[in-house]
Design an enzyme around this catalytic site. Sequence first.
Site, PDB file in Angstrom:
ATOM      1  N   ARG A 170       1.604 -12.442  -8.205  1.00 24.67           N
ATOM      2  CA  ARG A 170       2.766 -11.538  -8.257  1.00 24.67           C
ATOM      3  C   ARG A 170       3.006 -11.284  -9.742  1.00 24.67           C
ATOM      4  O   ARG A 170       3.528 -12.153 -10.461  1.00 24.67           O
ATOM      5  CB  ARG A 170       3.969 -12.200  -7.582  1.00 24.67           C
ATOM      6  CG  ARG A 170       5.199 -11.323  -7.428  1.00 24.67           C
ATOM      7  CD  ARG A 170       6.232 -12.051  -6.575  1.00 24.67           C
ATOM      8  NE  ARG A 170       7.517 -11.394  -6.539  1.00 24.67           N
ATOM      9  CZ  ARG A 170       7.890 -10.490  -5.648  1.00 24.67           C
ATOM     10  NH1 ARG A 170       7.042 -10.119  -4.704  1.00 24.67           N
ATOM     11  NH2 ARG A 170       9.091  -9.962  -5.677  1.00 24.67           N
TER      12      ARG A 170
ATOM     13  N   GLN B 210       3.422  -5.745   1.219  1.00 22.11           N
ATOM     14  CA  GLN B 210       4.680  -5.329   1.831  1.00 22.11           C
ATOM     15  C   GLN B 210       4.471  -4.122   2.743  1.00 22.11           C
ATOM     16  O   GLN B 210       5.014  -4.068   3.854  1.00 22.11           O
ATOM     17  CB  GLN B 210       5.694  -4.970   0.736  1.00 22.11           C
ATOM     18  CG  GLN B 210       7.020  -4.457   1.271  1.00 22.11           C
ATOM     19  CD  GLN B 210       7.791  -5.515   2.022  1.00 22.11           C
ATOM     20  OE1 GLN B 210       8.088  -6.576   1.477  1.00 22.11           O
ATOM     21  NE2 GLN B 210       8.125  -5.255   3.283  1.00 22.11           N
TER      22      GLN B 210
ATOM     23  N   ASP C 247      14.569   1.332  -1.119  1.00 26.13           N
ATOM     24  CA  ASP C 247      14.390   0.087  -1.866  1.00 26.13           C
ATOM     25  C   ASP C 247      15.479   0.042  -2.926  1.00 26.13           C
ATOM     26  O   ASP C 247      16.141   1.056  -3.212  1.00 26.13           O
ATOM     27  CB  ASP C 247      12.986   0.056  -2.500  1.00 26.13           C
ATOM     28  CG  ASP C 247      12.613  -1.316  -3.061  1.00 26.13           C
ATOM     29  OD1 ASP C 247      13.367  -2.281  -2.822  1.00 26.13           O
ATOM     30  OD2 ASP C 247      11.575  -1.417  -3.734  1.00 26.13           O
TER      31      ASP C 247
ATOM     32  N   CYS D  62      12.480  -3.443   2.097  1.00 27.69           N
ATOM     33  CA  CYS D  62      11.653  -4.624   1.825  1.00 27.69           C
ATOM     34  C   CYS D  62      12.470  -5.825   1.369  1.00 27.69           C
ATOM     35  O   CYS D  62      11.945  -6.945   1.379  1.00 27.69           O
ATOM     36  CB  CYS D  62      10.562  -4.290   0.820  1.00 27.69           C
ATOM     37  SG  CYS D  62      11.159  -3.924  -0.843  1.00 27.69           S
TER      38      CYS D  62
ATOM     39  N   ARG E  53       5.801 -10.082   7.143  1.00 32.72           N
ATOM     40  CA  ARG E  53       5.038 -10.408   5.945  1.00 32.72           C
ATOM     41  C   ARG E  53       4.055 -11.531   6.252  1.00 32.72           C
ATOM     42  O   ARG E  53       2.913 -11.524   5.766  1.00 32.72           O
ATOM     43  CB  ARG E  53       5.977 -10.820   4.811  1.00 32.72           C
ATOM     44  CG  ARG E  53       6.810  -9.708   4.198  1.00 32.72           C
ATOM     45  CD  ARG E  53       5.968  -8.714   3.401  1.00 32.72           C
ATOM     46  NE  ARG E  53       5.255  -9.335   2.306  1.00 32.72           N
ATOM     47  CZ  ARG E  53       5.777  -9.589   1.108  1.00 32.72           C
ATOM     48  NH1 ARG E  53       7.034  -9.270   0.840  1.00 32.72           N
ATOM     49  NH2 ARG E  53       5.032 -10.134   0.147  1.00 32.72           N
TER      50      ARG E  53
END
Length: 312
Positions: free
Chosen positions: A111, A141, A229, A268, A296
């Site tokens: 990440r 995602q 988002d 998300c 997920r």
Amino acid sequence: MSQPVRHFLDLWRLEAADLRAILDDAKARKAARKGWPKGKVDADAPAADRTLAMIFEKHSTRTRFSFDAAMRQLGGSVIISNASEMQLGRGEPIEDTARVLSRMVDAIMIRANVHEDVERLAMASTIPVINGLSDRGHPCQIMADLLTLEEHRGDLAGKTIAWVGDGNNVCASFIHAAPKLGFQLRIASPAVYHPDLVDLARAAEMQGRVTTTDDPREAVRGADCVITDTWVSMGDTDHDERIEALEPFQVDEALMDIAHQDAVFLHCLPAHRGEEVTDEVIDGPRSLIWDEAENRIHAQKSILAWCFGAIG
């Protein structure tokens, strides 16, 4: 002859058949586990005796827990580290980190702050590298989002997805997926926070049905799914400017009411309630955010299985 390493970096790089195989496998694995304890290992255990390294340059809840749970359910194990705790955080070249970890574990999920670092890690690695998020994409995602939409509304082909708000990294991965899986994507964003032009051009070359507008109502009208988002992502330094520019793009009941009568809402997470979405929408009957978060795990299990060559 050895097979090439299967990295999962950007959805536009993968074949449509591979994305479809991952989604179908995720559905099957999820269905097969119905009623099981969350720690029970899948019957085929495709990651038995394998270890996943997880590197975090950004804070995480869903990515951290879902990849850990996913790997355990596949029969494998995980090693988790923040980049600041590694020599990577003290200036070790990411290529050297890749070469070392390639000899110690079976796959790497990162990440990252910068997408170039994900690509450099993959280029120097002899094991699969998975993009758990970067500034240019969030492919894991999107696979969970598309799995959720198919569960509740059927085949993606022919569906219309409306993205409302910042044309960010999550939006980018939807653009990458649209030509591969046959859905129409309408993006509503202010001009100053528009989607990446390279992503849009690539989608057009692939005959993807991706359109942009600065009118949220135009994007949402008749859509099967509305997605937004947070307006201010980790690392953004223009908080006040973003809030001002994106305020007209809030997803509220009035906006949802012009979507298809059976339209669903996705986000998300984490959400800034009262900014990009109202409580009435995110907590309402059209919201699928909790299924989306759970998925997920299931989507990433199949991504891992694909990286290990167990499917596709």
